[in-house]
Write a protein that holds these residues in place. Structure first.
Motif, PDB file in Angstrom:
ATOM      1  N   ARG A   1       0.837  -1.205   0.000  1.00 26.78           N
ATOM      2  CA  ARG A   1       0.000   0.000   0.000  1.00 26.78           C
ATOM      3  C   ARG A   1       0.875   1.259   0.000  1.00 26.78           C
ATOM      4  NH1 ARG A   1      -5.141  -0.035   3.376  1.00 26.78           N
ATOM      5  NH2 ARG A   1      -4.208  -2.053   3.840  1.00 26.78           N
ATOM      6  N   GLY A   2       1.913   1.266   0.835  1.00 28.89           N
ATOM      7  CA  GLY A   2       2.788   2.425   0.926  1.00 28.89           C
ATOM      8  C   GLY A   2       3.562   2.676  -0.352  1.00 28.89           C
ATOM      9  N   THR A   3       4.019   1.606  -0.998  1.00 30.02           N
ATOM     10  CA  THR A   3       4.778   1.747  -2.243  1.00 30.02           C
ATOM     11  C   THR A   3       3.916   2.353  -3.343  1.00 30.02           C
ATOM     12  OG1 THR A   3       6.230  -0.117  -1.705  1.00 30.02           O
ATOM     13  CG2 THR A   3       6.049   0.502  -4.029  1.00 30.02           C
ATOM     14  N   PHE A   4       2.692   1.832  -3.491  1.00 28.01           N
ATOM     15  CA  PHE A   4       1.816   2.365  -4.532  1.00 28.01           C
ATOM     16  C   PHE A   4       1.414   3.809  -4.233  1.00 28.01           C
ATOM     17  CE2 PHE A   4       1.628  -2.012  -5.795  1.00 28.01           C
ATOM     18  CZ  PHE A   4       1.351  -1.970  -7.159  1.00 28.01           C
ATOM     19  N   GLN A   5       1.189   4.116  -2.964  1.00 27.83           N
ATOM     20  CA  GLN A   5       0.845   5.484  -2.610  1.00 27.83           C
ATOM     21  C   GLN A   5       1.988   6.429  -2.939  1.00 27.83           C
ATOM     22  OE1 GLN A   5      -2.349   6.659  -1.187  1.00 27.83           O
ATOM     23  NE2 GLN A   5      -1.299   8.376  -2.175  1.00 27.83           N
ATOM     24  N   LYS A   6       3.210   6.017  -2.662  1.00 29.71           N
ATOM     25  CA  LYS A   6       4.374   6.832  -3.012  1.00 29.71           C
ATOM     26  C   LYS A   6       4.455   7.044  -4.524  1.00 29.71           C
ATOM     27  CE  LYS A   6       6.362   7.629   0.995  1.00 29.71           C
ATOM     28  NZ  LYS A   6       6.572   9.008   1.501  1.00 29.71           N
ATOM     29  N   ALA A   7       4.113   5.982  -5.286  1.00 27.46           N
ATOM     30  CA  ALA A   7       4.124   6.106  -6.748  1.00 27.46           C
ATOM     31  C   ALA A   7       3.088   7.111  -7.208  1.00 27.46           C
ATOM     32  CB  ALA A   7       3.876   4.743  -7.385  1.00 27.46           C
ATOM     33  N   PHE A   8       1.903   7.074  -6.600  1.00 25.94           N
ATOM     34  CA  PHE A   8       0.841   8.012  -6.976  1.00 25.94           C
ATOM     35  C   PHE A   8       1.226   9.452  -6.640  1.00 25.94           C
ATOM     36  CE2 PHE A   8      -2.111   4.258  -5.802  1.00 25.94           C
ATOM     37  CZ  PHE A   8      -1.794   3.627  -7.003  1.00 25.94           C
ATOM     38  N   ASN A   9       1.994   9.626  -5.569  1.00 32.24           N
ATOM     39  CA  ASN A   9       2.419  10.959  -5.144  1.00 32.24           C
ATOM     40  C   ASN A   9       3.685  11.429  -5.866  1.00 32.24           C
ATOM     41  OD1 ASN A   9       0.301  10.874  -3.319  1.00 32.24           O
ATOM     42  ND2 ASN A   9       1.596  10.305  -1.583  1.00 32.24           N
ATOM     43  N   GLY A  10       4.241  10.585  -6.728  1.00 34.46           N
ATOM     44  CA  GLY A  10       5.466  10.933  -7.423  1.00 34.46           C
ATOM     45  C   GLY A  10       6.676  10.953  -6.518  1.00 34.46           C
ATOM     46  N   GLU A  11       6.677  10.098  -5.489  1.00 43.64           N
ATOM     47  CA  GLU A  11       7.739  10.114  -4.481  1.00 43.64           C
ATOM     48  C   GLU A  11       8.651   8.897  -4.547  1.00 43.64           C
ATOM     49  OE1 GLU A  11       4.990  12.585  -1.255  1.00 43.64           O
ATOM     50  OE2 GLU A  11       5.618  10.527  -0.808  1.00 43.64           O
ATOM     51  N   ILE A  12       8.663   8.196  -5.691  1.00 40.82           N
ATOM     52  CA  ILE A  12       9.596   7.088  -5.875  1.00 40.82           C
ATOM     53  C   ILE A  12      10.946   7.663  -6.305  1.00 40.82           C
ATOM     54  CG2 ILE A  12      10.111   5.006  -7.206  1.00 40.82           C
ATOM     55  CD1 ILE A  12       7.791   4.532  -5.409  1.00 40.82           C
ATOM     56  N   ASP A  13      12.013   7.127  -5.746  1.00 41.41           N
ATOM     57  CA  ASP A  13      13.373   7.577  -6.058  1.00 41.41           C
ATOM     58  C   ASP A  13      13.582   7.646  -7.570  1.00 41.41           C
ATOM     59  OD1 ASP A  13      16.191   7.839  -6.369  1.00 41.41           O
ATOM     60  OD2 ASP A  13      16.511   6.885  -4.420  1.00 41.41           O
ATOM     61  N   GLU A  14      14.151   8.747  -8.042  1.00 41.93           N
ATOM     62  CA  GLU A  14      14.382   8.924  -9.473  1.00 41.93           C
ATOM     63  C   GLU A  14      15.410   7.946 -10.033  1.00 41.93           C
ATOM     64  OE1 GLU A  14      15.309  12.957 -10.353  1.00 41.93           O
ATOM     65  OE2 GLU A  14      13.314  13.714  -9.807  1.00 41.93           O
ATOM     66  N   LYS A  15      16.137   7.265  -9.173  1.00 45.86           N
ATOM     67  CA  LYS A  15      17.087   6.253  -9.640  1.00 45.86           C
ATOM     68  C   LYS A  15      16.366   4.986 -10.099  1.00 45.86           C
ATOM     69  CE  LYS A  15      20.852   7.861  -6.660  1.00 45.86           C
ATOM     70  NZ  LYS A  15      21.750   7.504  -5.526  1.00 45.86           N
ATOM     71  N   VAL A  16      15.115   4.815  -9.664  1.00 45.49           N
ATOM     72  CA  VAL A  16      14.299   3.718 -10.174  1.00 45.49           C
ATOM     73  C   VAL A  16      13.910   4.072 -11.602  1.00 45.49           C
ATOM     74  CG1 VAL A  16      12.142   2.431  -9.889  1.00 45.49           C
ATOM     75  CG2 VAL A  16      13.435   3.159  -7.878  1.00 45.49           C
ATOM     76  N   PRO A  17      14.053   3.153 -12.567  1.00 47.49           N
ATOM     77  CA  PRO A  17      13.738   3.467 -13.962  1.00 47.49           C
ATOM     78  C   PRO A  17      12.378   4.119 -14.116  1.00 47.49           C
ATOM     79  CG  PRO A  17      14.756   1.312 -13.821  1.00 47.49           C
ATOM     80  CD  PRO A  17      14.540   1.774 -12.406  1.00 47.49           C
ATOM     81  N   VAL A  18      12.327   5.127 -14.971  1.00 43.03           N
ATOM     82  CA  VAL A  18      11.109   5.911 -15.142  1.00 43.03           C
ATOM     83  C   VAL A  18       9.951   5.040 -15.619  1.00 43.03           C
ATOM     84  CG1 VAL A  18      11.725   6.587 -17.513  1.00 43.03           C
ATOM     85  CG2 VAL A  18      10.141   7.989 -16.167  1.00 43.03           C
ATOM     86  N   ALA A  19      10.230   4.022 -16.429  1.00 40.66           N
ATOM     87  CA  ALA A  19       9.162   3.147 -16.931  1.00 40.66           C
ATOM     88  C   ALA A  19       8.474   2.414 -15.785  1.00 40.66           C
ATOM     89  CB  ALA A  19       9.731   2.145 -17.935  1.00 40.66           C
ATOM     90  N   ILE A  20       9.248   2.035 -14.767  1.00 43.56           N
ATOM     91  CA  ILE A  20       8.670   1.347 -13.603  1.00 43.56           C
ATOM     92  C   ILE A  20       7.869   2.323 -12.766  1.00 43.56           C
ATOM     93  CG2 ILE A  20       9.227   0.146 -11.451  1.00 43.56           C
ATOM     94  CD1 ILE A  20      11.560  -1.162 -12.868  1.00 43.56           C
ATOM     95  N   ARG A  21       8.394   3.515 -12.563  1.00 39.76           N
ATOM     96  CA  ARG A  21       7.658   4.517 -11.791  1.00 39.76           C
ATOM     97  C   ARG A  21       6.340   4.877 -12.468  1.00 39.76           C
ATOM     98  NH1 ARG A  21      10.981   9.249 -11.792  1.00 39.76           N
ATOM     99  NH2 ARG A  21      12.679   8.252 -12.929  1.00 39.76           N
ATOM    100  N   GLU A  22       6.370   5.003 -13.778  1.00 35.15           N
ATOM    101  CA  GLU A  22       5.144   5.337 -14.514  1.00 35.15           C
ATOM    102  C   GLU A  22       4.145   4.192 -14.481  1.00 35.15           C
ATOM    103  OE1 GLU A  22       6.460   6.403 -18.393  1.00 35.15           O
ATOM    104  OE2 GLU A  22       7.008   8.462 -17.824  1.00 35.15           O
ATOM    105  N   ALA A  23       4.648   2.953 -14.567  1.00 37.13           N
ATOM    106  CA  ALA A  23       3.756   1.794 -14.534  1.00 37.13           C
ATOM    107  C   ALA A  23       3.047   1.694 -13.188  1.00 37.13           C
ATOM    108  CB  ALA A  23       4.544   0.514 -14.818  1.00 37.13           C
ATOM    109  N   LEU A  24       3.764   1.950 -12.102  1.00 43.45           N
ATOM    110  CA  LEU A  24       3.154   1.925 -10.775  1.00 43.45           C
ATOM    111  C   LEU A  24       2.130   3.052 -10.626  1.00 43.45           C
ATOM    112  CD1 LEU A  24       6.323   1.236  -8.581  1.00 43.45           C
ATOM    113  CD2 LEU A  24       4.488  -0.375  -9.077  1.00 43.45           C
TER     114      LEU A  24
END
Length: 265
Positions: free
Chosen positions: A88-111
């Protein structure tokens, strides 16, 4: 642990599929409940409860796929902000745009793209896990199965999913889309070097192939390794060799490397 979660993604997705097939086979039994109701004015609705229980299990298995996917990302990116031990926390961070930018952008966008449906599936999973079993029925002259649960929805109003089979199919599609995006990106980071992989166990024997990540598109990827022993007369054949291109590829390569008469001379 990450390898276990990888297997969990495949296992839970497959289990959800098996349960969904079972739900589709159970659906015609709703007619029997309706017949009892019309003839006797009452029905124990056993078929409706059985179908609802299976449908609820499908939703839980589908969410478990997301749990395992998040755990794999946690293993690959253990110190990256936003990738948490909480799904739940990981997906919420993805929705808020708070995933580390070192994580590939395609993964951040998919989440982040799952925002339209993630919370609906989360709520179903949470409430189903801690509540009673819902019920199903089918409208007259309609093939659509309706799922109802008095513990879900809003106060004073039960949750009603008019075409629950269609909703389940849609979850399969969007979850599969998420997995495709995530692992397409993760696979790009793999060294494209041949490694040994187990194909399966038949008759107590391990069967293996050598395959590169770029070749691991389907079950025919790579080159069979075990043919060198199972082709011998004293050993049983691989039961899939006649349809396996990894086997035919190995035999072809082996024949090409065999010495010719000219080489012997």
């Amino acid at each position: 642990m990450t390898q276990k979660r990888l297997r969990g993604i495949v296992g839970h997705y497959s289990k959800a599929g098996y349960l969904f097939q079972l739900a589709q086979r159970l659906a015609p039994g709703l007619d029997q409940d309706e017949k009892q109701l019309k003839e006797h004015g009452y029905s124990p609705a056993h078929n409706a409860k059985e179908l609802a229980a299976v449908i609820e299990s499908v939703f839980c298995e589908q969410y478990s796929v997301l749990d395992c996917c998040r755990a794999v990302l946690c293993g690959v990116f253990p110190s990256h902000g936003g990738i948490r031990k909480s799904t739940r926390g990981t997906f919420q961070k993805a929705f808020n745009g708070e995933i580390d930018e070192k994580v590939p952008v395609a993964i951040r966008e998919a989440l982040a793209k799952t925002k339209d449906w993630y919370f609906d599936l989360l709520k179903l999973r949470d409430e189903i896990t801690h509540s009673n079993v819902g019920s199903c029925h089918r409208q007259d002259k309609s093939d659509c199965v309706t799922y109802m649960h008095d513990g879900l929805g809003s106060p004073g109003k039960s949750l009603v999913i008019e075409n629950v089979m269609g909703v389940i199919k849609n979850y399969f599609d969007v979850i599969n889309e998420l997995l495709g995006a995530v692992f397409h990106e993760l696979n790009r980071t793999l060294n494209d070097e041949p490694i040994e992989q187990m194909c399966g166990i038949f008759g107590g024997r391990f069967y293996q192939r050598v395959v590169r990540p770029s070749e691991a598109i389907d079950t025919n990827g790579g080159v069979c390794k075990s043919y060198k022993w199972f082709d011998l007369e004293e050993n049983p054949d691989c039961p899939l060799k006649d349809s396996c291109r990894a086997y035919s590829r190995a035999k072809s390569d082996g024949a090409a490397n065999e010495p010719t008469d000219a080489d012997d001379q």
